[in-house]
Design a protein around this motif. Sequence first.
Motif, PDB file in Angstrom:
ATOM      1  N   ASN A 233       0.861  -1.226  -0.021  1.00 23.84           N
ATOM      2  CA  ASN A 233      -0.088  -0.026  -0.042  1.00 23.84           C
ATOM      3  C   ASN A 233       0.843   1.188   0.058  1.00 23.84           C
ATOM      4  O   ASN A 233       0.489   2.119  -0.840  1.00 23.84           O
ATOM      5  CB  ASN A 233      -0.848   0.026   1.270  1.00 23.84           C
ATOM      6  CG  ASN A 233      -1.890  -1.086   1.130  1.00 23.84           C
ATOM      7  OD1 ASN A 233      -2.368  -1.473   0.262  1.00 23.84           O
ATOM      8  ND2 ASN A 233      -2.265  -1.562   2.445  1.00 23.84           N
TER       9      ASN A 233
ATOM     10  N   TYR B 179       1.614   5.452 -11.637  1.00 24.33           N
ATOM     11  CA  TYR B 179       2.007   4.094 -12.084  1.00 24.33           C
ATOM     12  C   TYR B 179       1.062   3.127 -11.108  1.00 24.33           C
ATOM     13  O   TYR B 179       1.303   1.816 -11.045  1.00 24.33           O
ATOM     14  CB  TYR B 179       3.600   3.811 -11.637  1.00 24.33           C
ATOM     15  CG  TYR B 179       3.700   4.277 -10.203  1.00 24.33           C
ATOM     16  CD1 TYR B 179       3.691   3.402  -9.197  1.00 24.33           C
ATOM     17  CD2 TYR B 179       4.691   5.416 -10.011  1.00 24.33           C
ATOM     18  CE1 TYR B 179       4.091   4.054  -7.916  1.00 24.33           C
ATOM     19  CE2 TYR B 179       4.877   6.012  -8.949  1.00 24.33           C
ATOM     20  CZ  TYR B 179       4.514   5.187  -7.794  1.00 24.33           C
ATOM     21  OH  TYR B 179       5.066   5.648  -6.553  1.00 24.33           O
ATOM     22  N   ASN B 180       0.174   3.430 -10.640  1.00 24.38           N
ATOM     23  CA  ASN B 180      -0.968   2.618 -10.013  1.00 24.38           C
ATOM     24  C   ASN B 180      -1.982   2.147 -10.736  1.00 24.38           C
ATOM     25  O   ASN B 180      -3.064   2.622 -10.923  1.00 24.38           O
ATOM     26  CB  ASN B 180      -1.547   3.337  -8.857  1.00 24.38           C
ATOM     27  CG  ASN B 180      -2.093   2.436  -7.734  1.00 24.38           C
ATOM     28  OD1 ASN B 180      -2.374   1.460  -8.022  1.00 24.38           O
ATOM     29  ND2 ASN B 180      -2.364   2.769  -6.571  1.00 24.38           N
TER      30      ASN B 180
ATOM     31  N   LYS C 154       3.395   2.162  -1.319  1.00 22.47           N
ATOM     32  CA  LYS C 154       4.052   2.995  -2.452  1.00 22.47           C
ATOM     33  C   LYS C 154       3.102   3.590  -3.314  1.00 22.47           C
ATOM     34  O   LYS C 154       3.438   4.164  -4.294  1.00 22.47           O
ATOM     35  CB  LYS C 154       4.804   1.651  -3.384  1.00 22.47           C
ATOM     36  CG  LYS C 154       3.803   0.589  -3.533  1.00 22.47           C
ATOM     37  CD  LYS C 154       4.387  -0.555  -4.293  1.00 22.47           C
ATOM     38  CE  LYS C 154       3.629  -1.896  -4.560  1.00 22.47           C
ATOM     39  NZ  LYS C 154       4.144  -2.936  -5.013  1.00 22.47           N
ATOM     40  N   PHE C 155       1.693   3.397  -2.964  1.00 20.32           N
ATOM     41  CA  PHE C 155       0.969   4.187  -3.652  1.00 20.32           C
ATOM     42  C   PHE C 155      -0.073   5.214  -3.001  1.00 20.32           C
ATOM     43  O   PHE C 155      -0.753   5.993  -3.760  1.00 20.32           O
ATOM     44  CB  PHE C 155      -0.351   3.026  -4.232  1.00 20.32           C
ATOM     45  CG  PHE C 155       0.155   1.929  -5.050  1.00 20.32           C
ATOM     46  CD1 PHE C 155       0.834   2.315  -6.312  1.00 20.32           C
ATOM     47  CD2 PHE C 155       0.052   0.644  -4.711  1.00 20.32           C
ATOM     48  CE1 PHE C 155       1.194   1.326  -6.995  1.00 20.32           C
ATOM     49  CE2 PHE C 155       0.722  -0.407  -5.582  1.00 20.32           C
ATOM     50  CZ  PHE C 155       1.279   0.075  -6.792  1.00 20.32           C
TER      51      PHE C 155
ATOM     52  N   CYS D 244      -4.104   9.873  -8.060  1.00 16.24           N
ATOM     53  CA  CYS D 244      -3.525   8.663  -8.004  1.00 16.24           C
ATOM     54  C   CYS D 244      -2.221   8.884  -8.663  1.00 16.24           C
ATOM     55  O   CYS D 244      -1.980   9.455  -9.599  1.00 16.24           O
ATOM     56  CB  CYS D 244      -4.499   7.746  -8.697  1.00 16.24           C
ATOM     57  SG  CYS D 244      -4.049   6.140  -8.927  1.00 16.24           S
ATOM     58  N   LYS D 245      -1.151   8.165  -8.135  1.00 15.20           N
ATOM     59  CA  LYS D 245       0.126   8.069  -8.736  1.00 15.20           C
ATOM     60  C   LYS D 245       0.053   7.556  -9.960  1.00 15.20           C
ATOM     61  O   LYS D 245      -0.692   6.391 -10.191  1.00 15.20           O
ATOM     62  CB  LYS D 245       0.964   7.223  -7.898  1.00 15.20           C
ATOM     63  CG  LYS D 245       1.255   7.931  -6.410  1.00 15.20           C
ATOM     64  CD  LYS D 245       2.306   7.397  -5.755  1.00 15.20           C
ATOM     65  CE  LYS D 245       2.476   7.939  -4.416  1.00 15.20           C
ATOM     66  NZ  LYS D 245       3.911   7.543  -3.635  1.00 15.20           N
TER      67      LYS D 245
END
Length: 173
Positions: A33, A125-126, A35-36, A122-123
């Motif tokens: 979690n 890369y997610n 990382k996001f 939202c990032k």
Amino acid sequence: MSKILIEGRRLRLRRAEISDVDYIIELQHKPENIKFIVPFEEKFQIDAANSDGSEKMNIIVEEIATGDSVGYFLVQGLDTHKIEWTHVVIDKKGIGYGHEALQLLMQWSFEIKKFHRGWLDCKTYNEVALHLYESLGLVREGILRDTIFVNGVYEDLIVLGILDSEYFARKKA
């Protein structure tokens, strides 16, 4: 028992209590979690749990059958016409809980609380989260370039939103 906001087929959303803060902190810091998201400190979470809920609120996602916590949302802007879904964190992944929980959050936001707009970021890369959000009708509205600094690196965020009219149109279809 904390106030239940809405129930679905398998899940319910309830207002978080002070006793949920440890779970929220633990969930934020799980490797799958963190990382996001950008986790909020314990003091922020305690303040959110102790607040009157007029501006911000932590929401726990629970399994109806077991009463187990399986995720949480942080929502902000409750004193405006637009709600921000700041954290969308699901613990039990891969079984559709994210989809059902976000549907319930949107239903609560638009049908019960009557917000005009819901949004989140939202990032970039997610990809799993981006797919989920877009599958529920959220539209990419823009990119906040180099907006957060994480582990020595600037990262972009994609802003996604949905209007109440879009939500209700999708519901009719």
